[in-house]
Design an enzyme around this catalytic site. Structure first.
Site, mmCIF file in Angstrom:
data_model
loop_
_atom_site.group_PDB
_atom_site.id
_atom_site.type_symbol
_atom_site.label_atom_id
_atom_site.label_comp_id
_atom_site.label_asym_id
_atom_site.label_seq_id
_atom_site.Cartn_x
_atom_site.Cartn_y
_atom_site.Cartn_z
ATOM 1 N N LYS A 30 -21.720 29.101 11.469
ATOM 2 C CA LYS A 30 -20.970 29.906 12.441
ATOM 3 C C LYS A 30 -21.854 31.047 12.943
ATOM 4 C CE LYS A 30 -17.210 27.477 11.764
ATOM 5 N NZ LYS A 30 -17.237 26.155 11.114
HETATM 6 C C1 LIG Z 1 -16.047 25.625 10.231
HETATM 7 C C2 LIG Z 1 -14.613 25.360 10.484
HETATM 8 C C3 LIG Z 1 -13.661 25.393 9.440
HETATM 9 C C4 LIG Z 1 -14.031 25.479 7.993
HETATM 10 O O1 LIG Z 1 -14.705 26.602 7.636
HETATM 11 P P1 LIG Z 1 -15.376 26.674 6.182
HETATM 12 O O2 LIG Z 1 -15.676 28.146 6.070
HETATM 13 O O3 LIG Z 1 -16.596 25.818 6.221
HETATM 14 O O4 LIG Z 1 -14.384 26.214 5.189
HETATM 15 C C5 LIG Z 1 -12.333 25.245 9.771
HETATM 16 N N1 LIG Z 1 -11.939 25.055 11.046
HETATM 17 C C6 LIG Z 1 -12.816 24.979 12.060
HETATM 18 C C7 LIG Z 1 -12.304 24.768 13.436
HETATM 19 C C8 LIG Z 1 -14.190 25.112 11.810
HETATM 20 O O5 LIG Z 1 -15.059 25.002 12.812
#
Ligand SMILES: *Cc1c(COP(=O)(O)O)cnc(C)c1O
Length: 384
Positions: A188
């Site tokens: 992210k």
């Molecule tokens: C990355 C992501 C998640 C999960 O996040 P984590 O921190 O890896 O558990 C959930 N929803 C969306 C839309 C994502 O892009």
């Protein structure tokens, strides 16, 4: 040009390495490694400020954050929650893993977000909530979904994994519904290696979330009920704070790259760059194009392969989508009561391209040249 390693989607943004090292030294000096340490609390305060909420509770990742958010809102195993199929599978898996039934809704192709009209058609006797997603950081139809949730007495949660720092009607994403969940996974645009944050304005709800995150221990130190372990540790918070320090630089680079992509792909038949909500602040963490095969003369897959030949690692975000993978695909009567043609059509067209501060305008121009050449070769084949 950046070296090839940088032309990937979701390259981590570390921020200033010196700052990270100073923070890590502090962690080792204090020997306070986890259990609500000072860096985790600082990270929570700063995320609450960005989100404009009273509370922010950091978790080990957003997937577990979604589970805690749902449990704290009273959603029980066997309950149904309406979720858009066009999202990362974590949105659905988080619920499925704890026995909550994700029921998939279709999307509005222009926004890539849950279509409130379709959500309304899916509300039934077992529906307890809606978990909407601000896909690619573009806020969903918050007002419509809030109205629907209020009318039917449903819990409204938002998977805000893509939307830190974005606004909807001038208000920061974070303060809508009962709670919103951010992700700080390494891919992210702001990252804590692994991490999530649940934000809310509801004091009692925030206290329940804090207890569920930490073995069910309430603020008075009593074990109030079952809980899990979903704490963020100090090392992750050090990374999160350092990455967050750089948020303005990252967003500026993302916005610049978005403009360069738009400029260089303008007029390429069948290729469009997805945009953000006009008049709102966006983080531009994803650069998504759509390849419409009938007009481009080539498929999204061909564009992906051509880019790979130049070491540009694009991604099919999101494809396949949730209802096209297990266990949902094999249980349509449980998860997919209505067809989802718009989500499927969108999934067949999208491609995420590299962006972020390590991707220079020259890189973007080179990537666009590859796409332009692929499409024009296809055009020549059509003419010949
Ligand atoms: C990355 C992501 C998640 C999960 O996040 P984590 O921190 O890896 O558990 C959930 N929803 C969306 C839309 C994502 O892009």
């Amino acid at each position: 040009m950046a070296s090839w390693e940088t032309l990937v989607v979701g390259r981590p943004n570390v921020g200033e390495r010196e700052r990270l090292m100073r923070r890590l030294d502090g962690v080792l000096d204090r020997l306070w490694l986890t259990n609500n340490g000072p860096l985790v609390r600082e990270f929570e305060e700063r995320i609450a400020r960005v989100a404009g909420t009273r509370h922010a509770v950091a978790t080990c990742n957003a997937t577990t954050g979604i589970q805690i958010a749902a449990r704290a809102a009273g959603i029980r195993p066997g309950d149904e929650v309406i979720v858009p199929s066009f999202t990362w599978v974590a949105t659905a898996h988080a619920l499925e893993w704890i026995g909550i039934v994700p029921v998939f809704c279709d999307v509005d192709e222009a926004t890539a977000n849950a279509d409130p009209e379709h959500v309304a058609r899916l509300i039934g006797p077992r529906t307890r909530g809606i978990l909407a997603v601000h896909v690619f950081g573009r806020p969903c139809e918050v007002d419509e979904l809030t109205r629907l949730a209020d009318e039917h007495g449903l819990v409204l949660l938002f998977d805000a994994a893509h939307a830190l720092g974005c606004t909807y009607r001038g208000k920061p994403v974070g303060g809508f519904g009962t709670a919103e969940i951010f992700s700080f996974h390494a891919t992210k645009f702001v990252n804590s290696v692994e991490g999530g944050v649940i934000v809310t304005d509801d004091d009692a709800y925030a206290a329940r979330v804090r207890a569920l995150r930490n073995q069910g221990i309430d603020p008075a130190g009593r074990i109030a009920g079952p809980g899990t372990v979903a704490r963020m540790n100090e090392f992750c918070a050090a990374m999160g704070l350092t990455s967050l320090d750089a948020i303005d630089t990252i967003v500026t680079a993302n916005r610049r790259n978005h403009a360069v992509y738009e400029e260089h792909l303008a007029g390429v038949p069948g290729v469009t760059v997805r945009g953000q909500l006009p008049g709102e602040r966006a983080n531009h963490q994803y650069l998504v194009i759509e390849v419409e095969q009938a007009r481009a003369g080539i498929s999204r897959e061909t564009v992906l392969e051509d880019l790979l030949r130049y070491d540009v690692h694009a991604r099919r975000y999101f494809s396949p989508i949730c209802h096209q993978v297990e266990p949902y695909r094999s249980a349509p009567e449980r998860h997919v009561p209505l067809p989802l043609p718009r989500a499927e059509a969108l999934a067949s067209r999208v491609l995420s391209l590299p962006t972020g501060p390590t991707v220079e305008p020259d890189d973007v121009a080179a990537i666009c040249r590859v796409i332009r050449d692929s499409v024009s070769r296809a055009g020549r084949r059509l003419v010949a």
